[in-house]
Design an enzyme around this catalytic site. Structure first.
Site, PDB file in Angstrom:
ATOM      1  N   LYS A  22      32.097  29.336  48.080  1.00  0.00           N
ATOM      2  CA  LYS A  22      31.925  30.758  48.404  1.00  0.00           C
ATOM      3  C   LYS A  22      32.108  31.608  47.150  1.00  0.00           C
ATOM      4  CE  LYS A  22      35.587  33.126  49.963  1.00  0.00           C
ATOM      5  NZ  LYS A  22      35.915  34.383  49.269  1.00  0.00           N
ATOM      6  N   ASN A  23      33.150  31.328  46.374  1.00  0.00           N
ATOM      7  CA  ASN A  23      33.453  32.189  45.229  1.00  0.00           C
ATOM      8  C   ASN A  23      32.474  32.018  44.069  1.00  0.00           C
ATOM      9  OD1 ASN A  23      35.525  33.300  46.624  1.00  0.00           O
ATOM     10  ND2 ASN A  23      37.174  32.417  45.396  1.00  0.00           N
ATOM     11  N   CYS A 120      45.247  45.279  50.158  1.00  0.00           N
ATOM     12  CA  CYS A 120      44.887  44.337  51.211  1.00  0.00           C
ATOM     13  C   CYS A 120      46.093  43.488  51.539  1.00  0.00           C
ATOM     14  CB  CYS A 120      43.694  43.484  50.816  1.00  0.00           C
ATOM     15  SG  CYS A 120      44.086  42.200  49.649  1.00  0.00           S
ATOM     16  N   ARG A 125      44.821  45.364  44.960  1.00  0.00           N
ATOM     17  CA  ARG A 125      43.797  44.641  44.200  1.00  0.00           C
ATOM     18  C   ARG A 125      42.917  45.657  43.504  1.00  0.00           C
ATOM     19  NH1 ARG A 125      41.815  39.451  47.581  1.00  0.00           N
ATOM     20  NH2 ARG A 125      40.887  38.828  45.619  1.00  0.00           N
ATOM     21  N   ASP A 308      44.881  30.366  45.371  1.00  0.00           N
ATOM     22  CA  ASP A 308      44.171  30.133  46.632  1.00  0.00           C
ATOM     23  C   ASP A 308      44.594  28.842  47.332  1.00  0.00           C
ATOM     24  OD1 ASP A 308      42.860  32.494  46.399  1.00  0.00           O
ATOM     25  OD2 ASP A 308      40.891  31.663  45.929  1.00  0.00           O
ATOM     26  N   ARG A 400      35.599  33.689  57.107  1.00  0.00           N
ATOM     27  CA  ARG A 400      35.086  34.334  55.896  1.00  0.00           C
ATOM     28  C   ARG A 400      34.777  33.303  54.817  1.00  0.00           C
ATOM     29  NH1 ARG A 400      38.953  37.883  53.176  1.00  0.00           N
ATOM     30  NH2 ARG A 400      37.355  37.504  51.642  1.00  0.00           N
TER      31      ARG A 400
HETATM   32  C1  UD1 Z   1      39.222  35.974  42.693  1.00  0.00           C
HETATM   33  C2  UD1 Z   1      38.876  35.108  43.879  1.00  0.00           C
HETATM   34  C3  UD1 Z   1      40.088  34.930  44.780  1.00  0.00           C
HETATM   35  C4  UD1 Z   1      41.277  34.411  43.978  1.00  0.00           C
HETATM   36  C5  UD1 Z   1      41.525  35.260  42.733  1.00  0.00           C
HETATM   37  C6  UD1 Z   1      42.572  34.671  41.808  1.00  0.00           C
HETATM   38  C7  UD1 Z   1      36.520  35.592  44.232  1.00  0.00           C
HETATM   39  C8  UD1 Z   1      35.489  36.234  45.067  1.00  0.00           C
HETATM   40  N1  UD1 Z   1      37.801  35.759  44.607  1.00  0.00           N
HETATM   41  O1  UD1 Z   1      39.605  37.252  43.184  1.00  0.00           O
HETATM   42  O2  UD1 Z   1      39.757  34.003  45.810  1.00  0.00           O
HETATM   43  O3  UD1 Z   1      42.446  34.460  44.774  1.00  0.00           O
HETATM   44  O4  UD1 Z   1      40.295  35.374  41.971  1.00  0.00           O
HETATM   45  O5  UD1 Z   1      42.228  33.397  41.439  1.00  0.00           O
HETATM   46  O6  UD1 Z   1      36.211  34.926  43.266  1.00  0.00           O
HETATM   47  N2  UD1 Z   1      43.636  42.814  38.591  1.00  0.00           N
HETATM   48  C9  UD1 Z   1      43.909  44.059  38.077  1.00  0.00           C
HETATM   49  N3  UD1 Z   1      42.852  44.882  37.769  1.00  0.00           N
HETATM   50  C10 UD1 Z   1      41.559  44.501  37.948  1.00  0.00           C
HETATM   51  C11 UD1 Z   1      41.287  43.223  38.467  1.00  0.00           C
HETATM   52  C12 UD1 Z   1      42.364  42.393  38.781  1.00  0.00           C
HETATM   53  O7  UD1 Z   1      45.067  44.438  37.896  1.00  0.00           O
HETATM   54  O8  UD1 Z   1      40.643  45.292  37.649  1.00  0.00           O
HETATM   55  C13 UD1 Z   1      44.769  41.913  38.943  1.00  0.00           C
HETATM   56  C14 UD1 Z   1      44.841  41.584  40.430  1.00  0.00           C
HETATM   57  O9  UD1 Z   1      45.512  42.560  41.155  1.00  0.00           O
HETATM   58  C15 UD1 Z   1      45.546  40.241  40.425  1.00  0.00           C
HETATM   59  C16 UD1 Z   1      45.050  39.594  39.131  1.00  0.00           C
HETATM   60  O10 UD1 Z   1      44.553  40.650  38.329  1.00  0.00           O
HETATM   61  O11 UD1 Z   1      46.936  40.430  40.337  1.00  0.00           O
HETATM   62  C17 UD1 Z   1      43.973  38.567  39.322  1.00  0.00           C
HETATM   63  O12 UD1 Z   1      42.949  39.086  40.151  1.00  0.00           O
HETATM   64  P1  UD1 Z   1      41.435  38.660  40.021  1.00  0.00           P
HETATM   65  O13 UD1 Z   1      41.318  37.423  39.198  1.00  0.00           O
HETATM   66  O14 UD1 Z   1      40.634  39.839  39.623  1.00  0.00           O
HETATM   67  O15 UD1 Z   1      41.080  38.299  41.530  1.00  0.00           O
HETATM   68  P2  UD1 Z   1      39.665  38.492  42.194  1.00  0.00           P
HETATM   69  O16 UD1 Z   1      38.630  38.330  41.140  1.00  0.00           O
HETATM   70  O17 UD1 Z   1      39.660  39.705  43.041  1.00  0.00           O
END
Ligand code: UD1
Length: 427
Positions: A22-23, A120, A125, A308, A400
Protein backbone atom coordinates in the site's frame (compact mmCIF):
# COMPACT_ATOMS: atom_id res chain seq x y z
CA UNK A 1 -19.46 -0.89 11.22
CA UNK A 2 -17.94 -4.31 10.57
CA UNK A 3 -16.45 -6.37 13.34
CA UNK A 4 -14.19 -9.42 13.41
CA UNK A 5 -15.07 -12.38 15.56
CA UNK A 6 -11.98 -14.46 16.26
CA UNK A 7 -11.67 -17.67 18.23
CA UNK A 8 -8.08 -18.17 19.34
CA UNK A 9 -5.99 -21.26 19.76
CA UNK A 10 -5.32 -22.56 16.24
CA UNK A 11 -1.74 -22.70 14.96
CA UNK A 12 -1.39 -21.10 11.52
CA UNK A 13 -0.23 -23.73 9.02
CA UNK A 14 0.29 -23.53 5.28
CA UNK A 15 1.08 -20.83 2.76
CA UNK A 16 -0.11 -17.26 2.58
CA UNK A 17 0.53 -14.90 -0.34
CA UNK A 18 1.49 -11.27 0.26
CA UNK A 19 -0.11 -8.39 -1.68
CA UNK A 20 1.49 -5.30 -3.17
CA UNK A 21 2.65 -2.60 -0.77
CA UNK A 22 0.00 0.00 0.00
CA UNK A 23 2.69 2.50 0.99
CA UNK A 24 4.43 2.05 -2.37
CA UNK A 25 1.20 2.06 -4.40
CA UNK A 26 -0.03 5.38 -2.95
CA UNK A 27 2.96 7.49 -4.08
CA UNK A 28 3.05 5.59 -7.40
CA UNK A 29 -0.55 6.60 -8.09
CA UNK A 30 0.30 10.22 -7.16
CA UNK A 31 3.26 10.06 -9.57
CA UNK A 32 0.80 9.52 -12.43
CA UNK A 33 -0.18 13.19 -11.94
CA UNK A 34 3.22 14.14 -13.37
CA UNK A 35 2.46 13.05 -16.93
CA UNK A 36 -0.26 13.37 -19.58
CA UNK A 37 0.36 9.79 -20.64
CA UNK A 38 -1.05 6.61 -19.05
CA UNK A 39 0.80 5.03 -16.16
CA UNK A 40 0.12 1.32 -15.67
CA UNK A 41 0.66 -0.05 -12.17
CA UNK A 42 0.59 -3.77 -11.36
CA UNK A 43 0.30 -5.53 -8.01
CA UNK A 44 -1.94 -2.82 -6.56
CA UNK A 45 -3.45 -4.09 -3.29
CA UNK A 46 -7.22 -4.15 -3.00
CA UNK A 47 -7.50 -1.95 0.08
CA UNK A 48 -9.49 1.13 0.98
CA UNK A 49 -6.65 3.67 0.82
CA UNK A 50 -6.22 2.79 -2.86
CA UNK A 51 -9.91 3.43 -3.47
CA UNK A 52 -9.56 6.78 -1.66
CA UNK A 53 -6.64 7.67 -3.94
CA UNK A 54 -8.69 6.67 -6.98
CA UNK A 55 -11.41 9.10 -5.85
CA UNK A 56 -8.81 11.78 -5.19
CA UNK A 57 -7.30 11.53 -8.68
CA UNK A 58 -10.73 11.28 -10.33
CA UNK A 59 -11.89 14.45 -8.54
CA UNK A 60 -8.94 16.26 -10.16
CA UNK A 61 -9.88 15.08 -13.65
CA UNK A 62 -7.72 11.94 -13.81
CA UNK A 63 -9.05 8.74 -15.38
CA UNK A 64 -8.36 5.80 -13.13
CA UNK A 65 -9.16 2.21 -14.02
CA UNK A 66 -8.73 -0.27 -11.21
CA UNK A 67 -9.08 -3.97 -11.96
CA UNK A 68 -8.74 -6.79 -9.52
CA UNK A 69 -9.03 -10.55 -9.82
CA UNK A 70 -8.41 -11.59 -13.40
CA UNK A 71 -7.26 -8.06 -14.18
CA UNK A 72 -4.37 -8.91 -11.83
CA UNK A 73 -4.59 -5.94 -9.53
CA UNK A 74 -3.71 -3.54 -12.29
CA UNK A 75 -4.46 0.15 -12.40
CA UNK A 76 -4.22 2.37 -15.45
CA UNK A 77 -4.12 6.04 -14.62
CA UNK A 78 -4.27 8.78 -17.19
CA UNK A 79 -4.05 12.40 -16.06
CA UNK A 80 -4.30 14.07 -19.47
CA UNK A 81 -6.33 17.05 -18.27
CA UNK A 82 -6.19 18.04 -14.64
CA UNK A 83 -9.20 20.29 -14.27
CA UNK A 84 -9.10 20.76 -10.53
CA UNK A 85 -5.70 20.39 -8.79
CA UNK A 86 -7.22 20.10 -5.35
CA UNK A 87 -7.35 17.57 -2.49
CA UNK A 88 -10.40 18.19 -0.34
CA UNK A 89 -10.63 17.85 3.43
CA UNK A 90 -13.19 15.07 2.96
CA UNK A 91 -10.52 12.87 1.36
CA UNK A 92 -7.44 14.04 3.29
CA UNK A 93 -9.10 13.44 6.66
CA UNK A 94 -9.58 9.73 5.86
CA UNK A 95 -6.08 9.31 4.47
CA UNK A 96 -3.17 11.54 5.35
CA UNK A 97 -1.10 10.22 2.46
CA UNK A 98 -3.38 12.37 0.23
CA UNK A 99 -0.82 15.11 0.86
CA UNK A 100 1.43 13.18 -1.54
CA UNK A 101 -0.35 14.95 -4.40
CA UNK A 102 0.97 18.37 -3.34
CA UNK A 103 4.42 18.07 -4.97
CA UNK A 104 3.28 16.45 -8.24
CA UNK A 105 0.37 18.90 -8.73
CA UNK A 106 2.59 21.89 -8.16
CA UNK A 107 5.24 20.57 -10.54
CA UNK A 108 2.76 19.68 -13.29
CA UNK A 109 0.06 22.39 -12.97
CA UNK A 110 1.94 25.23 -11.27
CA UNK A 111 -0.66 25.29 -8.52
CA UNK A 112 -2.22 23.05 -5.90
CA UNK A 113 -4.77 23.34 -3.13
CA UNK A 114 -4.51 20.58 -0.55
CA UNK A 115 -6.27 20.30 2.79
CA UNK A 116 -4.05 20.27 5.87
CA UNK A 117 -4.21 16.98 7.74
CA UNK A 118 -5.14 17.41 11.37
CA UNK A 119 -3.94 15.31 14.29
CA UNK A 120 -4.75 11.63 14.23
CA UNK A 121 -4.98 8.61 16.48
CA UNK A 122 -1.20 8.17 16.58
CA UNK A 123 -0.35 11.81 17.27
CA UNK A 124 0.32 15.06 15.44
CA UNK A 125 1.30 14.48 11.84
CA UNK A 126 2.37 17.83 10.48
CA UNK A 127 3.44 18.42 6.86
CA UNK A 128 5.72 21.37 7.61
CA UNK A 129 8.71 19.58 6.07
CA UNK A 130 6.85 19.06 2.77
CA UNK A 131 5.97 22.76 2.75
CA UNK A 132 9.47 24.01 3.64
CA UNK A 133 10.96 21.79 0.93
CA UNK A 134 8.56 23.03 -1.74
CA UNK A 135 9.31 26.63 -0.71
CA UNK A 136 13.02 25.88 -1.23
CA UNK A 137 12.06 24.79 -4.77
CA UNK A 138 10.55 28.26 -5.26
CA UNK A 139 6.87 27.64 -4.49
CA UNK A 140 4.69 30.33 -2.96
CA UNK A 141 2.71 28.79 -0.16
CA UNK A 142 -0.16 30.17 1.89
CA UNK A 143 -2.24 28.43 4.48
CA UNK A 144 -5.84 29.55 4.63
CA UNK A 145 -9.10 28.02 5.80
CA UNK A 146 -7.37 24.72 6.60
CA UNK A 147 -5.86 24.42 3.13
CA UNK A 148 -2.35 24.74 1.75
CA UNK A 149 -2.45 26.89 -1.38
CA UNK A 150 0.71 26.55 -3.40
CA UNK A 151 1.79 28.10 -6.67
CA UNK A 152 4.92 28.37 -8.80
CA UNK A 153 5.45 29.18 -12.48
CA UNK A 154 8.14 26.54 -12.65
CA UNK A 155 9.88 24.96 -9.69
CA UNK A 156 13.64 25.51 -9.50
CA UNK A 157 16.11 22.89 -8.32
CA UNK A 158 17.68 23.51 -4.89
CA UNK A 159 19.47 21.84 -2.01
CA UNK A 160 17.06 20.63 0.65
CA UNK A 161 18.10 19.17 3.99
CA UNK A 162 15.22 17.48 5.83
CA UNK A 163 15.40 18.44 9.53
CA UNK A 164 13.81 15.10 10.33
CA UNK A 165 13.53 11.97 8.24
CA UNK A 166 10.10 11.79 6.61
CA UNK A 167 8.91 9.07 4.25
CA UNK A 168 6.08 10.81 2.40
CA UNK A 169 8.00 14.12 2.67
CA UNK A 170 10.92 12.56 0.78
CA UNK A 171 8.50 11.12 -1.79
CA UNK A 172 6.60 14.39 -2.24
CA UNK A 173 9.77 16.40 -2.82
CA UNK A 174 11.26 13.73 -5.05
CA UNK A 175 8.22 13.92 -7.34
CA UNK A 176 8.25 17.72 -7.37
CA UNK A 177 11.98 17.83 -8.21
CA UNK A 178 11.62 15.61 -11.31
CA UNK A 179 10.03 18.48 -13.25
CA UNK A 180 11.94 21.35 -11.60
CA UNK A 181 14.40 23.43 -13.57
CA UNK A 182 17.95 22.21 -12.85
CA UNK A 183 19.48 20.08 -10.14
CA UNK A 184 17.99 19.18 -6.76
CA UNK A 185 19.90 17.62 -3.91
CA UNK A 186 17.77 16.07 -1.16
CA UNK A 187 19.63 15.36 2.08
CA UNK A 188 18.69 13.29 5.14
CA UNK A 189 16.15 11.39 3.05
CA UNK A 190 14.07 8.40 4.10
CA UNK A 191 15.66 5.15 2.86
CA UNK A 192 12.51 3.01 2.90
CA UNK A 193 12.05 0.47 0.05
CA UNK A 194 8.89 2.39 -0.90
CA UNK A 195 11.02 5.47 -1.70
CA UNK A 196 13.25 3.32 -3.91
CA UNK A 197 10.21 1.85 -5.66
CA UNK A 198 8.88 5.34 -6.38
CA UNK A 199 12.26 6.44 -7.78
CA UNK A 200 12.29 3.34 -10.02
CA UNK A 201 8.87 4.25 -11.40
CA UNK A 202 9.84 7.90 -11.91
CA UNK A 203 13.03 6.89 -13.73
CA UNK A 204 10.95 4.66 -16.03
CA UNK A 205 8.82 7.75 -16.70
CA UNK A 206 11.94 9.60 -17.85
CA UNK A 207 13.08 11.24 -14.60
CA UNK A 208 16.76 11.46 -13.71
CA UNK A 209 17.10 10.32 -10.11
CA UNK A 210 20.16 8.87 -8.43
CA UNK A 211 20.75 7.73 -4.86
CA UNK A 212 17.26 6.59 -3.80
CA UNK A 213 17.66 4.20 -0.87
CA UNK A 214 20.52 6.29 0.55
CA UNK A 215 20.30 9.47 2.62
CA UNK A 216 21.20 11.69 -0.35
CA UNK A 217 19.13 11.78 -3.53
CA UNK A 218 20.18 13.71 -6.59
CA UNK A 219 17.57 14.76 -9.16
CA UNK A 220 18.18 16.43 -12.51
CA UNK A 221 14.94 18.07 -13.57
CA UNK A 222 13.47 17.23 -16.99
CA UNK A 223 11.00 19.11 -19.20
CA UNK A 224 8.37 16.36 -19.35
CA UNK A 225 7.68 12.87 -18.07
CA UNK A 226 6.08 10.05 -20.08
CA UNK A 227 3.86 7.07 -19.29
CA UNK A 228 5.32 3.83 -17.95
CA UNK A 229 4.47 0.36 -16.68
CA UNK A 230 5.59 -0.67 -13.21
CA UNK A 231 5.06 -3.49 -10.73
CA UNK A 232 4.63 -2.42 -7.10
CA UNK A 233 6.91 -4.12 -4.53
CA UNK A 234 5.42 -6.56 -2.00
CA UNK A 235 4.03 -5.22 1.25
CA UNK A 236 6.75 -5.72 3.89
CA UNK A 237 4.42 -4.77 6.75
CA UNK A 238 1.75 -7.26 5.69
CA UNK A 239 4.45 -9.94 5.30
CA UNK A 240 5.85 -9.13 8.73
CA UNK A 241 2.38 -9.24 10.30
CA UNK A 242 1.87 -12.78 8.97
CA UNK A 243 5.37 -13.85 10.04
CA UNK A 244 4.59 -12.68 13.58
CA UNK A 245 1.23 -14.48 13.39
CA UNK A 246 2.99 -17.74 12.49
CA UNK A 247 5.48 -17.30 15.33
CA UNK A 248 2.86 -16.35 17.86
CA UNK A 249 0.45 -19.19 17.18
CA UNK A 250 3.14 -21.87 17.29
CA UNK A 251 2.45 -22.38 13.60
CA UNK A 252 4.42 -23.34 10.52
CA UNK A 253 3.75 -20.71 7.92
CA UNK A 254 5.22 -20.04 4.50
CA UNK A 255 4.83 -16.33 3.78
CA UNK A 256 5.36 -16.13 0.03
CA UNK A 257 5.49 -13.35 -2.56
CA UNK A 258 7.45 -11.09 -0.20
CA UNK A 259 10.96 -9.64 -0.30
CA UNK A 260 12.97 -10.97 2.70
CA UNK A 261 15.61 -8.26 2.05
CA UNK A 262 13.07 -5.71 3.30
CA UNK A 263 12.42 -7.63 6.51
CA UNK A 264 15.92 -7.64 8.04
CA UNK A 265 15.12 -5.83 11.30
CA UNK A 266 12.18 -8.11 12.09
CA UNK A 267 13.94 -11.36 11.19
CA UNK A 268 16.90 -10.40 13.38
CA UNK A 269 14.62 -9.56 16.28
CA UNK A 270 12.76 -12.85 15.92
CA UNK A 271 16.07 -14.66 16.36
CA UNK A 272 16.50 -12.90 19.71
CA UNK A 273 12.98 -13.99 20.66
CA UNK A 274 13.85 -17.59 19.81
CA UNK A 275 11.94 -17.93 16.55
CA UNK A 276 13.44 -19.77 13.60
CA UNK A 277 12.90 -18.48 10.09
CA UNK A 278 14.27 -19.64 6.74
CA UNK A 279 14.01 -17.69 3.56
CA UNK A 280 14.33 -17.97 -0.18
CA UNK A 281 14.44 -15.01 -2.55
CA UNK A 282 10.70 -14.38 -2.25
CA UNK A 283 9.39 -16.25 0.78
CA UNK A 284 9.92 -16.58 4.50
CA UNK A 285 9.05 -19.74 6.39
CA UNK A 286 8.46 -19.27 10.08
CA UNK A 287 8.13 -21.97 12.71
CA UNK A 288 6.69 -20.97 16.04
CA UNK A 289 7.42 -22.55 19.40
CA UNK A 290 6.25 -22.36 22.99
CA UNK A 291 9.48 -20.96 24.42
CA UNK A 292 9.58 -17.32 23.34
CA UNK A 293 12.03 -15.06 25.19
CA UNK A 294 11.49 -11.36 25.83
CA UNK A 295 13.57 -8.95 23.70
CA UNK A 296 13.52 -5.14 23.66
CA UNK A 297 12.62 -3.18 20.54
CA UNK A 298 13.21 0.42 19.48
CA UNK A 299 11.37 1.75 16.43
CA UNK A 300 13.52 3.62 13.95
CA UNK A 301 13.55 4.74 10.36
CA UNK A 302 14.41 2.07 7.78
CA UNK A 303 16.50 -0.07 7.97
CA UNK A 304 15.64 -0.01 11.71
CA UNK A 305 12.64 -1.72 13.27
CA UNK A 306 9.51 -0.17 11.68
CA UNK A 307 7.01 1.78 13.75
CA UNK A 308 4.37 0.09 11.59
CA UNK A 309 5.26 -3.21 13.31
CA UNK A 310 5.47 -1.94 16.86
CA UNK A 311 1.89 -2.91 17.74
CA UNK A 312 2.16 -6.38 16.20
CA UNK A 313 5.45 -6.97 18.04
CA UNK A 314 3.71 -6.02 21.28
CA UNK A 315 1.22 -8.87 20.77
CA UNK A 316 4.20 -11.23 20.41
CA UNK A 317 5.87 -9.78 23.51
CA UNK A 318 2.83 -10.67 25.65
CA UNK A 319 3.61 -14.33 24.85
CA UNK A 320 7.37 -14.14 25.56
CA UNK A 321 8.88 -15.10 28.90
CA UNK A 322 10.27 -12.02 30.70
CA UNK A 323 10.02 -8.25 30.29
CA UNK A 324 10.20 -6.60 26.86
CA UNK A 325 10.67 -2.85 26.61
CA UNK A 326 9.23 -1.39 23.43
CA UNK A 327 10.34 2.16 22.67
CA UNK A 328 8.38 4.15 20.09
CA UNK A 329 10.61 6.80 18.55
CA UNK A 330 8.69 7.85 15.44
CA UNK A 331 5.18 8.78 16.58
CA UNK A 332 4.18 10.37 19.87
CA UNK A 333 1.01 8.50 20.70
CA UNK A 334 1.14 5.07 19.23
CA UNK A 335 0.23 2.81 22.14
CA UNK A 336 -3.57 2.77 21.98
CA UNK A 337 -3.52 -0.98 21.30
CA UNK A 338 -1.76 -1.55 24.66
CA UNK A 339 -4.90 -0.55 26.55
CA UNK A 340 -7.02 -2.89 24.48
CA UNK A 341 -4.55 -5.75 24.96
CA UNK A 342 -4.75 -4.96 28.68
CA UNK A 343 -8.47 -5.71 28.46
CA UNK A 344 -7.50 -9.14 27.15
CA UNK A 345 -5.26 -9.74 30.16
CA UNK A 346 -1.87 -8.47 28.96
CA UNK A 347 0.44 -6.76 31.47
CA UNK A 348 1.60 -3.61 29.74
CA UNK A 349 2.70 -0.40 31.43
CA UNK A 350 3.10 2.74 29.37
CA UNK A 351 5.88 5.14 30.46
CA UNK A 352 5.96 8.00 27.98
CA UNK A 353 7.49 6.65 24.78
CA UNK A 354 8.10 3.22 26.30
CA UNK A 355 5.83 0.28 26.83
CA UNK A 356 6.94 -2.28 29.38
CA UNK A 357 5.41 -5.65 28.53
CA UNK A 358 5.56 -8.38 31.14
CA UNK A 359 5.07 -11.87 29.76
CA UNK A 360 4.07 -14.48 29.45
CA UNK A 361 0.37 -13.90 30.03
CA UNK A 362 -2.59 -15.98 29.10
CA UNK A 363 -4.80 -13.71 27.01
CA UNK A 364 -8.54 -14.11 27.13
CA UNK A 365 -11.01 -13.12 24.43
CA UNK A 366 -12.77 -9.80 24.98
CA UNK A 367 -14.58 -7.05 23.10
CA UNK A 368 -11.93 -4.59 21.89
CA UNK A 369 -11.77 -1.50 19.73
CA UNK A 370 -9.37 -0.94 16.82
CA UNK A 371 -7.95 2.59 16.88
CA UNK A 372 -5.76 2.68 13.78
CA UNK A 373 -4.52 0.47 10.97
CA UNK A 374 -1.59 -1.30 12.63
CA UNK A 375 -3.26 -1.34 16.06
CA UNK A 376 -6.09 -3.33 14.48
CA UNK A 377 -3.60 -5.86 13.12
CA UNK A 378 -2.06 -6.27 16.57
CA UNK A 379 -5.46 -6.98 18.12
CA UNK A 380 -6.10 -9.64 15.47
CA UNK A 381 -2.76 -11.23 16.43
CA UNK A 382 -3.56 -11.12 20.15
CA UNK A 383 -6.99 -12.64 19.43
CA UNK A 384 -5.39 -15.55 17.54
CA UNK A 385 -3.74 -16.75 20.76
CA UNK A 386 -6.40 -15.67 23.24
CA UNK A 387 -8.60 -18.16 24.97
CA UNK A 388 -12.17 -17.96 23.73
CA UNK A 389 -13.74 -15.39 21.45
CA UNK A 390 -12.55 -11.84 20.74
CA UNK A 391 -14.74 -9.29 19.00
CA UNK A 392 -12.80 -6.47 17.34
CA UNK A 393 -14.85 -3.42 16.53
CA UNK A 394 -14.07 -0.75 13.89
CA UNK A 395 -12.18 -3.04 11.56
CA UNK A 396 -12.59 -0.42 8.83
CA UNK A 397 -9.13 0.64 9.99
CA UNK A 398 -7.67 -2.70 8.95
CA UNK A 399 -9.46 -2.55 5.58
CA UNK A 400 -7.45 0.59 4.80
CA UNK A 401 -4.26 -1.41 4.45
CA UNK A 402 -4.64 -5.20 4.61
CA UNK A 403 -6.10 -6.99 1.60
CA UNK A 404 -8.61 -9.69 2.59
CA UNK A 405 -6.92 -10.32 5.90
CA UNK A 406 -9.68 -12.55 7.19
CA UNK A 407 -9.69 -14.76 4.07
CA UNK A 408 -5.91 -15.03 4.15
CA UNK A 409 -5.96 -15.98 7.84
CA UNK A 410 -8.81 -18.46 7.37
CA UNK A 411 -6.84 -20.06 4.55
CA UNK A 412 -4.08 -21.01 7.01
CA UNK A 413 -6.35 -22.23 9.75
CA UNK A 414 -7.51 -19.24 11.81
CA UNK A 415 -11.08 -19.06 13.05
CA UNK A 416 -12.08 -15.58 12.01
CA UNK A 417 -15.25 -14.14 10.54
CA UNK A 418 -16.54 -10.71 9.71
CA UNK A 419 -19.92 -9.53 10.87
CA UNK A 420 -21.74 -6.40 9.78
CA UNK A 421 -23.65 -4.18 12.13
CA UNK A 422 -27.04 -5.50 13.05
CA UNK A 423 -29.45 -2.62 12.75
CA UNK A 424 -32.51 -2.45 14.98
CA UNK A 425 -35.72 -3.42 13.20
CA UNK A 426 -37.90 -0.56 11.97
CA UNK A 427 -41.15 -0.22 13.89
C1 UD1 B 1 4.83 6.96 6.43
C2 UD1 B 1 3.99 5.72 6.25
C3 UD1 B 1 3.49 5.22 7.60
C4 UD1 B 1 4.65 5.04 8.57
C5 UD1 B 1 5.53 6.28 8.63
C6 UD1 B 1 6.80 6.07 9.44
C7 UD1 B 1 3.01 6.03 4.05
C8 UD1 B 1 1.81 6.32 3.25
N1 UD1 B 1 2.88 6.05 5.39
O1 UD1 B 1 4.01 7.97 6.99
O2 UD1 B 1 2.81 3.98 7.40
O3 UD1 B 1 4.15 4.79 9.87
O4 UD1 B 1 5.93 6.67 7.29
O5 UD1 B 1 7.52 5.02 8.93
O6 UD1 B 1 4.07 5.77 3.51
N2 UD1 B 1 7.02 14.83 10.46
C9 UD1 B 1 7.10 16.18 10.72
N3 UD1 B 1 6.87 17.06 9.69
C10 UD1 B 1 6.57 16.63 8.43
C11 UD1 B 1 6.51 15.25 8.17
C12 UD1 B 1 6.74 14.37 9.22
O7 UD1 B 1 7.37 16.60 11.85
O8 UD1 B 1 6.37 17.48 7.54
C13 UD1 B 1 7.26 13.87 11.57
C14 UD1 B 1 6.04 13.02 11.90
O9 UD1 B 1 5.17 13.66 12.77
C15 UD1 B 1 6.67 11.77 12.49
C16 UD1 B 1 7.98 11.64 11.71
O10 UD1 B 1 8.23 12.92 11.15
O11 UD1 B 1 6.97 11.98 13.85
C17 UD1 B 1 7.95 10.61 10.62
O12 UD1 B 1 6.80 10.79 9.81
P1 UD1 B 1 6.76 10.44 8.28
O13 UD1 B 1 7.93 9.59 7.91
O14 UD1 B 1 6.53 11.68 7.50
O15 UD1 B 1 5.44 9.55 8.19
P2 UD1 B 1 4.48 9.48 6.95
O16 UD1 B 1 5.28 9.72 5.72
O17 UD1 B 1 3.27 10.30 7.20
Amino acid sequence: MDKFVIRGGNPLLGTVRISGAKNAALPAMAAALLTEEPVILENIPQVRDIETTRKLLAAMGGEVELGYGRAQHRSTICCRDLTSPEASYELVKTMRASTLVLGPLLARCGRARVSLPGGCAIGARPIDLHIKGLERLGANINQEHGYVEASAKRLKGAEIVFEKITVTGTEDLLMAATLADGETLLQNCAREPEVVDLADLLNKMGAKIEGAGTTTIHVTGVEKLRGAKHRIIPDRIEAATFIIAGALTDGDLNVCGCDPNHLGALLEKLQDVGIKTKHTSDAVRVEGNQNLKAADVITEEYPGFPTDLQAQYMALATQAEGTSIITENIFENRFMHALEMGRMGAHIKIEGHRAVVRGRTLLSGAAVLASDLRASASLVLAALVAEGETIIDRVYHIDRGYENIEEKLRGVGAQIRRIGEILPKKK
